[in-house]
Design a protein around this motif. Structure first.
Motif, PDB file in Angstrom:
ATOM      1  N   ALA A 302       0.850  -1.190   0.000  1.00 21.77           N
ATOM      2  CA  ALA A 302       0.000   0.000   0.000  1.00 21.77           C
ATOM      3  C   ALA A 302       0.880   1.232   0.000  1.00 21.77           C
ATOM      4  O   ALA A 302       1.931   1.258   0.643  1.00 21.77           O
ATOM      5  N   ASP A 303       0.460   2.237  -0.740  1.00 24.21           N
ATOM      6  CA  ASP A 303       1.125   3.542  -0.775  1.00 24.21           C
ATOM      7  C   ASP A 303       0.032   4.571  -0.562  1.00 24.21           C
ATOM      8  O   ASP A 303      -0.607   5.033  -1.512  1.00 24.21           O
ATOM      9  N   VAL A 304      -0.207   4.907   0.701  1.00 21.47           N
ATOM     10  CA  VAL A 304      -1.391   5.700   1.029  1.00 21.47           C
ATOM     11  C   VAL A 304      -1.064   6.827   2.008  1.00 21.47           C
ATOM     12  O   VAL A 304      -0.132   6.742   2.803  1.00 21.47           O
ATOM     13  N   GLU A 305      -1.875   7.857   1.924  1.00 23.20           N
ATOM     14  CA  GLU A 305      -1.906   8.907   2.940  1.00 23.20           C
ATOM     15  C   GLU A 305      -3.170   8.688   3.752  1.00 23.20           C
ATOM     16  O   GLU A 305      -4.280   8.699   3.210  1.00 23.20           O
ATOM     17  N   ILE A 306      -2.991   8.444   5.056  1.00 22.58           N
ATOM     18  CA  ILE A 306      -4.124   8.155   5.937  1.00 22.58           C
ATOM     19  C   ILE A 306      -4.299   9.306   6.920  1.00 22.58           C
ATOM     20  O   ILE A 306      -3.344   9.751   7.546  1.00 22.58           O
ATOM     21  N   ILE A 307      -5.537   9.763   7.053  1.00 25.48           N
ATOM     22  CA  ILE A 307      -5.874  10.822   8.001  1.00 25.48           C
ATOM     23  C   ILE A 307      -7.058  10.349   8.839  1.00 25.48           C
ATOM     24  O   ILE A 307      -8.106   9.985   8.293  1.00 25.48           O
ATOM     25  N   VAL A 308      -6.883  10.289  10.139  1.00 26.30           N
ATOM     26  CA  VAL A 308      -7.974   9.931  11.055  1.00 26.30           C
ATOM     27  C   VAL A 308      -8.220  11.144  11.935  1.00 26.30           C
ATOM     28  O   VAL A 308      -7.379  11.518  12.743  1.00 26.30           O
ATOM     29  N   PHE A 309      -9.394  11.773  11.779  1.00 28.28           N
ATOM     30  CA  PHE A 309      -9.582  13.115  12.325  1.00 28.28           C
ATOM     31  C   PHE A 309     -10.194  13.154  13.714  1.00 28.28           C
ATOM     32  O   PHE A 309     -10.327  14.222  14.297  1.00 28.28           O
ATOM     33  N   THR A 310     -10.618  12.020  14.273  1.00 31.50           N
ATOM     34  CA  THR A 310     -11.131  12.019  15.635  1.00 31.50           C
ATOM     35  C   THR A 310     -10.306  11.079  16.488  1.00 31.50           C
ATOM     36  O   THR A 310      -9.712  10.125  15.987  1.00 31.50           O
ATOM     37  N   GLY A 311     -10.276  11.338  17.763  1.00 34.02           N
ATOM     38  CA  GLY A 311      -9.467  10.537  18.665  1.00 34.02           C
ATOM     39  C   GLY A 311     -10.272   9.464  19.347  1.00 34.02           C
ATOM     40  O   GLY A 311     -11.403   9.668  19.742  1.00 34.02           O
ATOM     41  N   SER A 312      -9.676   8.280  19.492  1.00 33.79           N
ATOM     42  CA  SER A 312     -10.317   7.179  20.207  1.00 33.79           C
ATOM     43  C   SER A 312      -9.257   6.171  20.594  1.00 33.79           C
ATOM     44  O   SER A 312      -8.426   5.786  19.778  1.00 33.79           O
ATOM     45  N   SER A 337       2.104   8.023   4.637  1.00 29.98           N
ATOM     46  CA  SER A 337       2.039   8.802   5.878  1.00 29.98           C
ATOM     47  C   SER A 337       0.743   8.518   6.605  1.00 29.98           C
ATOM     48  O   SER A 337      -0.259   8.136   6.003  1.00 29.98           O
ATOM     49  N   ILE A 338       0.799   8.679   7.926  1.00 29.17           N
ATOM     50  CA  ILE A 338      -0.378   8.523   8.777  1.00 29.17           C
ATOM     51  C   ILE A 338      -0.444   9.722   9.702  1.00 29.17           C
ATOM     52  O   ILE A 338       0.497   9.996  10.446  1.00 29.17           O
ATOM     53  N   ASN A 339      -1.551  10.436   9.650  1.00 32.52           N
ATOM     54  CA  ASN A 339      -1.764  11.602  10.510  1.00 32.52           C
ATOM     55  C   ASN A 339      -3.004  11.332  11.354  1.00 32.52           C
ATOM     56  O   ASN A 339      -4.117  11.248  10.836  1.00 32.52           O
ATOM     57  N   VAL A 340      -2.797  11.165  12.668  1.00 31.42           N
ATOM     58  CA  VAL A 340      -3.889  10.742  13.538  1.00 31.42           C
ATOM     59  C   VAL A 340      -3.880  11.559  14.821  1.00 31.42           C
ATOM     60  O   VAL A 340      -2.966  12.351  15.080  1.00 31.42           O
ATOM     61  N   ILE A 341      -4.886  11.322  15.638  1.00 35.13           N
ATOM     62  CA  ILE A 341      -4.911  11.915  16.977  1.00 35.13           C
ATOM     63  C   ILE A 341      -4.354  10.914  17.976  1.00 35.13           C
ATOM     64  O   ILE A 341      -3.392  11.199  18.679  1.00 35.13           O
ATOM     65  N   ASP A 342      -4.914   9.722  18.050  1.00 31.22           N
ATOM     66  CA  ASP A 342      -4.356   8.695  18.925  1.00 31.22           C
ATOM     67  C   ASP A 342      -4.862   7.331  18.482  1.00 31.22           C
ATOM     68  O   ASP A 342      -5.556   7.207  17.479  1.00 31.22           O
ATOM     69  N   SER A 370      -1.249  13.756  16.804  1.00 32.71           N
ATOM     70  CA  SER A 370      -1.411  15.160  17.141  1.00 32.71           C
ATOM     71  C   SER A 370      -2.193  15.426  18.414  1.00 32.71           C
ATOM     72  O   SER A 370      -2.509  16.563  18.728  1.00 32.71           O
ATOM     73  N   SER A 371      -2.550  14.385  19.177  1.00 33.65           N
ATOM     74  CA  SER A 371      -3.399  14.581  20.342  1.00 33.65           C
ATOM     75  C   SER A 371      -2.724  15.453  21.391  1.00 33.65           C
ATOM     76  O   SER A 371      -1.569  15.254  21.756  1.00 33.65           O
ATOM     77  N   GLU A 372      -3.463  16.423  21.902  1.00 31.42           N
ATOM     78  CA  GLU A 372      -2.991  17.229  23.028  1.00 31.42           C
ATOM     79  C   GLU A 372      -3.608  16.748  24.335  1.00 31.42           C
ATOM     80  O   GLU A 372      -3.374  17.330  25.388  1.00 31.42           O
ATOM     81  N   ASP A 373      -4.412  15.707  24.251  1.00 27.22           N
ATOM     82  CA  ASP A 373      -5.050  15.156  25.440  1.00 27.22           C
ATOM     83  C   ASP A 373      -4.167  14.049  25.999  1.00 27.22           C
ATOM     84  O   ASP A 373      -4.084  12.962  25.452  1.00 27.22           O
ATOM     85  N   HIS A 374      -3.499  14.310  27.119  1.00 25.73           N
ATOM     86  CA  HIS A 374      -2.572  13.328  27.678  1.00 25.73           C
ATOM     87  C   HIS A 374      -3.288  12.068  28.139  1.00 25.73           C
ATOM     88  O   HIS A 374      -2.672  11.043  28.343  1.00 25.73           O
ATOM     89  N   TYR A 375      -4.604  12.168  28.334  1.00 20.78           N
ATOM     90  CA  TYR A 375      -5.358  10.992  28.737  1.00 20.78           C
ATOM     91  C   TYR A 375      -5.697  10.129  27.523  1.00 20.78           C
ATOM     92  O   TYR A 375      -6.178   9.028  27.647  1.00 20.78           O
ATOM     93  N   GLY A 376      -5.431  10.635  26.346  1.00 23.68           N
ATOM     94  CA  GLY A 376      -5.654   9.863  25.127  1.00 23.68           C
ATOM     95  C   GLY A 376      -4.747   8.651  25.115  1.00 23.68           C
ATOM     96  O   GLY A 376      -4.062   8.351  26.071  1.00 23.68           O
ATOM     97  N   GLY A 377      -4.724   7.922  24.041  1.00 26.32           N
ATOM     98  CA  GLY A 377      -3.915   6.728  24.002  1.00 26.32           C
ATOM     99  C   GLY A 377      -3.156   6.598  22.706  1.00 26.32           C
ATOM    100  O   GLY A 377      -3.753   6.438  21.661  1.00 26.32           O
ATOM    101  N   ASN A 401       9.560   7.838  10.265  1.00 25.92           N
ATOM    102  CA  ASN A 401       9.739   8.624  11.486  1.00 25.92           C
ATOM    103  C   ASN A 401       8.423   8.754  12.245  1.00 25.92           C
ATOM    104  O   ASN A 401       7.343   8.784  11.640  1.00 25.92           O
ATOM    105  N   ILE A 402       8.533   8.830  13.574  1.00 29.57           N
ATOM    106  CA  ILE A 402       7.354   9.008  14.427  1.00 29.57           C
ATOM    107  C   ILE A 402       7.479  10.344  15.149  1.00 29.57           C
ATOM    108  O   ILE A 402       8.480  10.609  15.819  1.00 29.57           O
ATOM    109  N   THR A 403       6.460  11.169  14.997  1.00 28.13           N
ATOM    110  CA  THR A 403       6.426  12.457  15.677  1.00 28.13           C
ATOM    111  C   THR A 403       5.138  12.549  16.477  1.00 28.13           C
ATOM    112  O   THR A 403       4.050  12.423  15.921  1.00 28.13           O
ATOM    113  N   ALA A 404       5.267  12.711  17.771  1.00 25.65           N
ATOM    114  CA  ALA A 404       4.105  12.809  18.653  1.00 25.65           C
ATOM    115  C   ALA A 404       4.418  13.839  19.727  1.00 25.65           C
ATOM    116  O   ALA A 404       4.788  13.494  20.845  1.00 25.65           O
TER     117      ALA A 404
END
Length: 586
Positions: A302-312, A337-342, A370-377, A401-404
């Protein structure tokens, strides 16, 4: 004396007594006496006019299955008529007989859409024999439902199905399938619009109400795929979205689930998401989590750009597979690339459940959480986000690379009796190869996890503030290693005095070896030093007096990365080949 014309005394209708829908037959009449002055007749439908129509020259056209009675009436004023019954039969929707040797032929868009008419049958074979453009259909139709799934085999013949739009009830070419095999299919520009919802007083996006989005199959039981490709642009916010298939339930048999399949494009989703497959689920026989045979995903990419816009915390996102169970993934690769919240996030697999073996695979996927909620996962890995017992990982590498920037210790957890579930809520582990490695019973043969002959070169850019000797599980190769003694519901009676990697490695019977990483080692085993009470999920204020080191990974330089001598025990004749940038799979 005036001579009276000779009138018709009898009419007899002859011709075929059956006609297929969409086809025609010609009916004829015999008029008596032979010397009747006017032998012309008027044709009409006496009954069953919804099943056929007839012209004034006696040509009957079948419209729908049923029985029709036609009438021929003399025009000479004699009042003589005759009737004739014809059975209208359903014509075959396609050329062919539907067998493996003589499949039904799919030649056009109408043929493809007619697949919705065979849901009460099973076992047919279909073969596509021309490119099909679906752009004239604004919203694709539903083919297969939960109660009546599509249960046939489809050969795309190497042709394309293009411009499928999933903006209506249907969110895949086939919504529900069972025991079906798909091969040689090429889906081009499968797409969906943004169906997210909003809530009054909130600015964020929320999941839409659609089903499982994918290019070929939304939900499949016991299905398989061979030589299939897709280019996708899914903007849907459905909770399960995969490039080729959304959700698949495995059969309790030995078979190849997917072979030589490839996806490229963009996927926006809201939960279980995979560049190829969103979610693979187990087959439970007699309530046992023990698949009886190997089920394989092989030679896929797979060669994909993935965006998940809500956190869970339940989100599982992978460059190839979102969540897996009971499969062997071999010779597969992902990039993008994968751009997610958690969630569980992996360059190849987000959440590798029990019995997931990963062999000769690689990922070059950049991950941003990108989550700013430390209680996220967050549990992020360059190859696998989270892996569980009874699994092997070998001959693999990750370069993404992983950036969080916001995932660090969650202070709100320190004094709470229940931390809300998964360990990632507490530690937010990130590793350049695997985020979290979780073994239910580390000292039992059937529960082990092995990781060997693997390397990772990606950076892990996350906070690592070690104040007060707290554990921040961010670093090289594996972010967090958990065994059953750091799992839930441990009592003082059965708790083992285990607080360092040394003790774990002495008892653990899995294979950790010949693994390499070129980044600074910041990977820690979680201790039980300050465990408080029983019946709790997670640790309370776990601390080290000194940070332990791990023996299962060797830190090397970029120069060593390109040296055969570094990789002791690796098979460079059959599995690996050395390149200018390091070992690559053959």
């Amino acid at each position: 004396m005036e001579v009276q014309p000779i009138l018709v005394s009898k009419i007899t209708i002859s011709g075929s007594t059956a006609v297929k829908t969409g086809k025609t037959i010609s009916l004829s009449v015999t008029v008596k006496p032979d010397n009747a002055a006017n032998k012309a007749v008027t044709w009409s439908i006496a009954s069953g006019s919804s099943y056929a129509r007839i012209s004034q020259d006696g040509v009957l056209t079948g419209v729908a299955p049923g029985k029709v009675t036609v009438k021929a009436s003399a025009k000479d004023g004699s009042g003589i008529s005759a009737t004739f019954t014809v059975t209208v039969e359903q014509a075959a929707l396609w050329d062919g007989s539907g067998t493996e040797k003589d499949p039904f032929l799919i030649t056009c868009l109408e043929d493809l859409m007619n697949l919705k008419n065979v849901l009460n049958k099973s076992g047919y074979y279909f073969k596509q024999v021309a490119d099909i453009d679906c752009s004239s259909v604004e919203e694709w139709i539903v083919i297969g439902t939960e109660s009546k799934p599509f249960k046939h085999n489809y050969d795309g013949g190497g042709y394309t199905i293009s411009n499928l739009c999933f903006d209506g009830e249907a969110t895949a070419l086939f919504s529900w399938v069972k025991d079906s095999h798909f091969k040689n299919m090429n889906i081009v520009n499968a797409h969906s619009g943004d169906n997210h919802t909003t809530r009054e007083g909130y600015t964020g996006k929320y999941a839409g109400t659609g089903g499982r989005t994918a290019a070929i199959v939304g939900y499949g039981v016991g299905c398989s795929f061979e030589n299939c490709t897709a280019t996708v642009d899914f903007q849907s916010s459905n909770s399960t979205t995969g490039g080729l298939i959304g959700f698949v339930v495995l059969k309790n048999e030995e078979y190849v689930l997917m072979d030589n399949c490839h996806v490229s494009g963009t996927i926006t989703s809201n939960g279980y998401t995979g560049g190829l497959i969103a979610q693979i689920w187990h087959y439970m026989a007699d309530d046992e989590y023990s698949p009886s045979a190997t089920i394989t995903v092989r030679n896929c990419s797979a060669d994909v750009e993935i965006i998940v816009f809500t956190g869970s915390s339940e989100s599982c996102i992978g460059g190839l597979i979102g969540k897996s169970f009971g499969v062997k993934v071999e010779n597969c690769h992902a990039k993008g690339s994968i751009n997610v919240i958690d969630g569980d996030i992996g360059g190849l697999i987000g959440d590798a459940g029990n019995y997931t073996d990963v062999a000769r695979c690689s990922a070059d996927v950049d991950i941003y959480a990108s989550s700013e909620d430390h209680y996220g996962g967050v549990s992020a890995g360059g190859l696998i986000g989270h892996i569980y017992s009874r699994s092997d990982v070998y001959d693999c590498y990750a370069t993404g690379n992983i950036t969080a920037p916001y995932v660090e210790w969650s202070p709100c957890q320190d004094n709470t009796p229940y931390n809300g579930g998964p360990w990632r809520r507490y530690y937010n582990p990130c590793g350049s190869l695997i985020g979290t490695l979780e073994v239910f019973r580390a000292y039992s043969e059937d529960q082990k996890i092995t990781v060997y002959n693997c390397y990772a070169t990606g950076t892990v850019d996350v906070p690592n503030i070690c104040e007060d000797n707290r554990v921040y599980c961010h670093g090289a190769l594996i972010g967090l290693v958990l065994d059953c003694y750091t799992y839930s519901n441990i009592t003082d009676k059965n708790k083992k005095d285990q607080s360092s990697w040394d003790g774990f490695s002495e008892n653990y019977i899995g294979h950790f070896g010949n693994n390499y990483n070129i980044e600074n080692l910041r990977t820690y085993y979680s201790p039980l030093n300050d465990y408080k009470g029983s019946g709790l999920y997670g640790l309370q204020n776990p601390k080290y007096t000194a940070m332990p080191t791990h023996e299962y990974v060797e830190i090397i330089t970029e120069t060593q990365l390109t040296d055969h001598a570094t990789f002791v025990g690796w098979d460079f004749e059959n599995v690996w080949i050395m390149t200018e940038s390091g070992p690559k799979l053959r």
